[in-house]
Design a protein around this motif. Structure first.
Motif, mmCIF file in Angstrom:
data_model
loop_
_atom_site.group_PDB
_atom_site.id
_atom_site.type_symbol
_atom_site.label_atom_id
_atom_site.label_comp_id
_atom_site.label_asym_id
_atom_site.label_seq_id
_atom_site.Cartn_x
_atom_site.Cartn_y
_atom_site.Cartn_z
ATOM 1 N N SER A 222 6.934 -5.125 3.966
ATOM 2 C CA SER A 222 6.052 -4.009 3.655
ATOM 3 C C SER A 222 4.708 -4.284 4.316
ATOM 4 O O SER A 222 4.335 -5.440 4.506
ATOM 5 N N THR A 223 3.994 -3.220 4.671
ATOM 6 C CA THR A 223 2.637 -3.389 5.190
ATOM 7 C C THR A 223 1.604 -3.108 4.108
ATOM 8 O O THR A 223 0.409 -3.062 4.379
ATOM 9 N N ASN A 224 2.062 -2.906 2.883
ATOM 10 C CA ASN A 224 1.201 -2.580 1.746
ATOM 11 C C ASN A 224 0.970 -3.841 0.920
ATOM 12 O O ASN A 224 1.912 -4.390 0.328
ATOM 13 N N ASP A 225 -0.260 -4.321 0.865
ATOM 14 C CA ASP A 225 -0.550 -5.571 0.153
ATOM 15 C C ASP A 225 -0.256 -5.487 -1.342
ATOM 16 O O ASP A 225 0.164 -6.476 -1.957
ATOM 17 N N ASP A 226 -0.456 -4.316 -1.947
ATOM 18 C CA ASP A 226 -0.133 -4.173 -3.368
ATOM 19 C C ASP A 226 1.363 -4.384 -3.600
ATOM 20 O O ASP A 226 1.775 -5.036 -4.569
ATOM 21 N N THR A 227 2.180 -3.837 -2.709
ATOM 22 C CA THR A 227 3.628 -4.019 -2.817
ATOM 23 C C THR A 227 4.008 -5.477 -2.624
ATOM 24 O O THR A 227 4.831 -6.019 -3.372
ATOM 25 N N LEU A 228 3.415 -6.126 -1.630
ATOM 26 C CA LEU A 228 3.737 -7.526 -1.362
ATOM 27 C C LEU A 228 3.412 -8.398 -2.569
ATOM 28 O O LEU A 228 4.149 -9.338 -2.887
ATOM 29 N N ARG A 229 2.321 -8.094 -3.260
ATOM 30 C CA ARG A 229 2.004 -8.839 -4.486
ATOM 31 C C ARG A 229 3.014 -8.530 -5.579
ATOM 32 O O ARG A 229 3.454 -9.426 -6.311
ATOM 33 N N ARG A 230 3.403 -7.273 -5.693
ATOM 34 C CA ARG A 230 4.317 -6.862 -6.764
ATOM 35 C C ARG A 230 5.671 -7.553 -6.637
ATOM 36 O O ARG A 230 6.287 -7.914 -7.642
ATOM 37 N N VAL A 231 6.150 -7.730 -5.416
ATOM 38 C CA VAL A 231 7.461 -8.362 -5.219
ATOM 39 C C VAL A 231 7.337 -9.871 -5.016
ATOM 40 O O VAL A 231 8.296 -10.522 -4.649
ATOM 41 N N ARG A 232 6.142 -10.405 -5.237
ATOM 42 C CA ARG A 232 5.885 -11.848 -5.158
ATOM 43 C C ARG A 232 6.224 -12.410 -3.783
ATOM 44 O O ARG A 232 6.837 -13.462 -3.654
ATOM 45 N N ARG A 233 5.813 -11.677 -2.762
ATOM 46 C CA ARG A 233 6.127 -12.101 -1.405
ATOM 47 C C ARG A 233 5.364 -13.364 -1.004
ATOM 48 O O ARG A 233 5.846 -14.157 -0.209
ATOM 49 N N GLY A 234 4.159 -13.531 -1.497
ATOM 50 C CA GLY A 234 3.420 -14.749 -1.226
ATOM 51 C C GLY A 234 2.572 -14.721 0.027
ATOM 52 O O GLY A 234 1.988 -15.743 0.399
ATOM 53 N N HIS A 235 2.510 -13.591 0.710
ATOM 54 C CA HIS A 235 1.598 -13.433 1.853
ATOM 55 C C HIS A 235 1.176 -11.976 1.929
ATOM 56 O O HIS A 235 1.799 -11.105 1.312
ATOM 57 N N ASP A 236 0.126 -11.695 2.678
ATOM 58 C CA ASP A 236 -0.325 -10.316 2.852
ATOM 59 C C ASP A 236 0.087 -9.810 4.239
ATOM 60 O O ASP A 236 0.675 -10.548 5.039
#
Length: 306
Positions: free
Chosen positions: A149-163
């Motif tokens: 995803s290019t959406n930082d809020d989404t990346l945080r929500r799915v616990r991606r661990g990077h922006d």
């Protein structure tokens, strides 16, 4: 002619022979699983067993997996050559010397003519990119980044661990070293809308990506997202196949015309997949997407604006 630039065209231009990717499990970890990145347990959607062939789960070493893969495909195509595809987990995560030994072991087979490496954008170093640059002078090298995803809020929500900035930096650095790379996106992550999906495409259009790989969000057993889905399935908006065909066509129309498209869907094992259950093979979906675009007279990039 397909209404989009298929990744098979990239392979035909790159290799003088018919090639097939062989998935390799290097038994590496991920900073989002072992706690090194500040998180443990992996991304909320991730279950690597969903896309790893059986022979990569049998404890074979790299050479053994290459031999198993070649044995499977060579029955039908005895003159085919192969690409070692390091697919599972994060394949640039570890001591550089150890990683290089793994890549070189795969490339030591005489029928392996290229190296594809799947990884996270926050796990590639200048030292490793310099190695890939030197390696590309003797064999084909391709890096596939899990942007998701290019959406930082989404990346945080799915616990991606990077922006998303990590993806931008990794893609630009890879391009600077003269190495082609692809971006992987998951379409339908929780909280995202159609406008978000188009935003992903617009942002990637501005980066030096060679290829794009899409797949629909799949809810899998053994994941945090899977547990959330079982508790509250009404909280998830999952696409019907017809909806996803329409969305895929729309994204293609906005995609830069020179970006190769590797894939649209993923097909997880039935015993792992909770939803959506289309029960349609990947090639059938692709055929239906092509027919839809041809009926509408749509083509990749016909809505692209620099």
């Amino acid at each position: 002619m397909k209404p989009y630039l298929d990744f098979s065209e990239y392979l035909r231009k790159t290799f003088p022979c018919k090639v097939q990717k062989i998935s390799i499990n290097a038994y590496l970890s991920c900073p989002n699983r072992d706690g090194e990145g500040g998180l443990k347990g992996g991304c909320t959607y991730c279950n690597n067993r969903s896309f790893s062939p059986g022979y990569t789960q049998q404890g074979l070493d790299i050479s053994g997996q290459v031999k198993e893969g070649i044995a499977f495909f060579s029955r039908k195509y005895p003159t085919m050559k192969y690409i070692a595809y390091f697919q599972s987990y994060t394949n640039t995560y570890g001591e550089v010397s150890h990683l290089i030994d793994l890549y070189e072991e795969a490339l030591s087979h005489p029928d392996v003519v290229g190296l594809f490496v799947g990884t996270r954008p926050d796990c590639v170093s200048e030292e490793l990119l310099s190695y890939f640059e030197a390696l590309s002078r003797r064999t084909s090298v391709f890096i596939e980044y899990g942007v998701e995803s290019t959406n930082d809020d989404t990346l945080r929500r799915v616990r991606r661990g990077h922006d998303f900035r990590a993806s931008v930096d990794a893609i630009k650095a890879t391009h600077t070293h003269g190495i082609p790379c692809g971006a992987h996106l998951i379409i339908g992550l929780p909280g995202e809308t159609e406008e978000d999906f188009l935003g992903h495409i617009r942002r990637l259009n501005a980066l030096p990506v060679t290829a794009l790989k899409l797949h629909q969000l799949q809810i899998l057993r053994g994941t945090a997202m899977g547990r959330d889905y079982l508790d509250s399935p009404e909280a998830f908006r999952l696409f019907s196949m017809e909806e996803y065909i329409r969305i895929s066509a729309l994204l293609l129309r906005h995609l830069r015309p020179d970006v190769y498209v590797d894939r649209f869907t993923s097909q997880s094992p039935e015993n792992l997949l909770l939803a959506p259950k289309w029960k349609v093979k990947n090639y059938v979906f692709t055929d239906r997407l092509i027919s839809y675009m041809q009926e509408k007279d749509y083509r990749q990039g016909d809505l692209f604006r620099p």
